[in-house]
Design a protein around this motif. Sequence first.
Motif, PDB file in Angstrom:
ATOM      1  N   LYS A   1       0.695  -6.023   4.072  1.00  0.00           N
ATOM      2  CA  LYS A   1       0.041  -4.763   4.442  1.00  0.00           C
ATOM      3  C   LYS A   1      -1.230  -5.159   4.920  1.00  0.00           C
ATOM      4  CE  LYS A   1       1.326  -2.248   0.765  1.00  0.00           C
ATOM      5  NZ  LYS A   1       1.234  -1.039   0.152  1.00  0.00           N
TER       6      LYS A   1
ATOM      7  N   ALA B   1      -2.324  -4.725   8.903  1.00  0.00           N
ATOM      8  CA  ALA B   1      -3.470  -3.984   9.043  1.00  0.00           C
ATOM      9  C   ALA B   1      -4.605  -4.449   9.815  1.00  0.00           C
ATOM     10  CB  ALA B   1      -3.920  -3.207   8.054  1.00  0.00           C
TER      11      ALA B   1
ATOM     12  N   THR C   1       5.721  -0.922   8.132  1.00  0.00           N
ATOM     13  CA  THR C   1       4.659  -0.915   7.554  1.00  0.00           C
ATOM     14  C   THR C   1       3.475  -0.129   8.149  1.00  0.00           C
ATOM     15  OG1 THR C   1       5.229  -3.527   6.768  1.00  0.00           O
ATOM     16  CG2 THR C   1       2.987  -2.380   6.698  1.00  0.00           C
ATOM     17  N   ILE C   2       3.365  -0.428   9.533  1.00  0.00           N
ATOM     18  CA  ILE C   2       2.297   0.429  10.204  1.00  0.00           C
ATOM     19  C   ILE C   2       2.790   2.143   9.984  1.00  0.00           C
ATOM     20  CG2 ILE C   2       1.491   1.097  12.657  1.00  0.00           C
ATOM     21  CD1 ILE C   2       2.140  -1.738  13.161  1.00  0.00           C
TER      22      ILE C   2
ATOM     23  N   GLU D   1       3.120   2.603   5.298  1.00  0.00           N
ATOM     24  CA  GLU D   1       2.493   2.033   4.281  1.00  0.00           C
ATOM     25  C   GLU D   1       1.302   1.798   4.370  1.00  0.00           C
ATOM     26  OE1 GLU D   1       4.800  -1.249   2.314  1.00  0.00           O
ATOM     27  OE2 GLU D   1       6.334  -0.805   3.730  1.00  0.00           O
ATOM     28  N   ILE D   2       0.582   1.646   5.706  1.00  0.00           N
ATOM     29  CA  ILE D   2      -0.588   1.477   5.548  1.00  0.00           C
ATOM     30  C   ILE D   2      -1.630   2.670   5.515  1.00  0.00           C
ATOM     31  CG2 ILE D   2      -2.480   0.687   7.198  1.00  0.00           C
ATOM     32  CD1 ILE D   2      -0.490  -1.471   8.306  1.00  0.00           C
ATOM     33  N   SER D   3      -2.559   2.954   4.651  1.00  0.00           N
ATOM     34  CA  SER D   3      -3.038   4.073   4.238  1.00  0.00           C
ATOM     35  C   SER D   3      -4.271   4.375   5.181  1.00  0.00           C
ATOM     36  CB  SER D   3      -3.663   4.320   2.894  1.00  0.00           C
ATOM     37  OG  SER D   3      -4.330   3.178   2.462  1.00  0.00           O
TER      38      SER D   3
ATOM     39  N   LEU E   1      -6.020   3.335   9.157  1.00  0.00           N
ATOM     40  CA  LEU E   1      -6.635   2.352  10.232  1.00  0.00           C
ATOM     41  C   LEU E   1      -7.471   3.656  11.117  1.00  0.00           C
ATOM     42  CD1 LEU E   1      -3.272   1.231  11.574  1.00  0.00           C
ATOM     43  CD2 LEU E   1      -4.864  -0.035  10.635  1.00  0.00           C
TER      44      LEU E   1
ATOM     45  N   CYS F   1      -1.111   6.628   8.140  1.00  0.00           N
ATOM     46  CA  CYS F   1      -2.556   6.602   8.022  1.00  0.00           C
ATOM     47  C   CYS F   1      -3.127   7.662   8.980  1.00  0.00           C
ATOM     48  CB  CYS F   1      -3.043   4.998   8.690  1.00  0.00           C
ATOM     49  SG  CYS F   1      -2.419   4.807  10.199  1.00  0.00           S
TER      50      CYS F   1
END
Length: 103
Positions: free
Chosen positions: A31, A35, A61-62, A65-67, A69, A91
């Motif tokens: 992750k 990111a 993931t983008i 899961e990524i919280s 950006l 995100c």
Amino acid sequence: MKPLTKNIPNLHPKFFWDFKFDRIDWDGGYKMVIARIVERGGQDQIDEIIRFYGQEKVIRTIRDEISFLPNYAIEDAIIFFPELKKEDMYCYLNRKDKPYHWI
């Protein structure tokens, strides 16, 4: 203790200036890696993380899961991956109405 993988992506250490490059857990830290590259990399680096992790894992993931950006990285992700919509990205939903401060 599990040994670190010997198979690593072909990415320049400058993207990971705040880590000991030879100690990065490329599998467990996917992750962070994805990111960081979406936020700071270009098309060549995106192609490399797709080669290393697989397109499905990178997109998942983008999207899920990524919280966080920043706005410009969300826009870049949509350019790199046209199948993504910012309204589906965690995100974006996580901070849509929240102002954030940059340093």
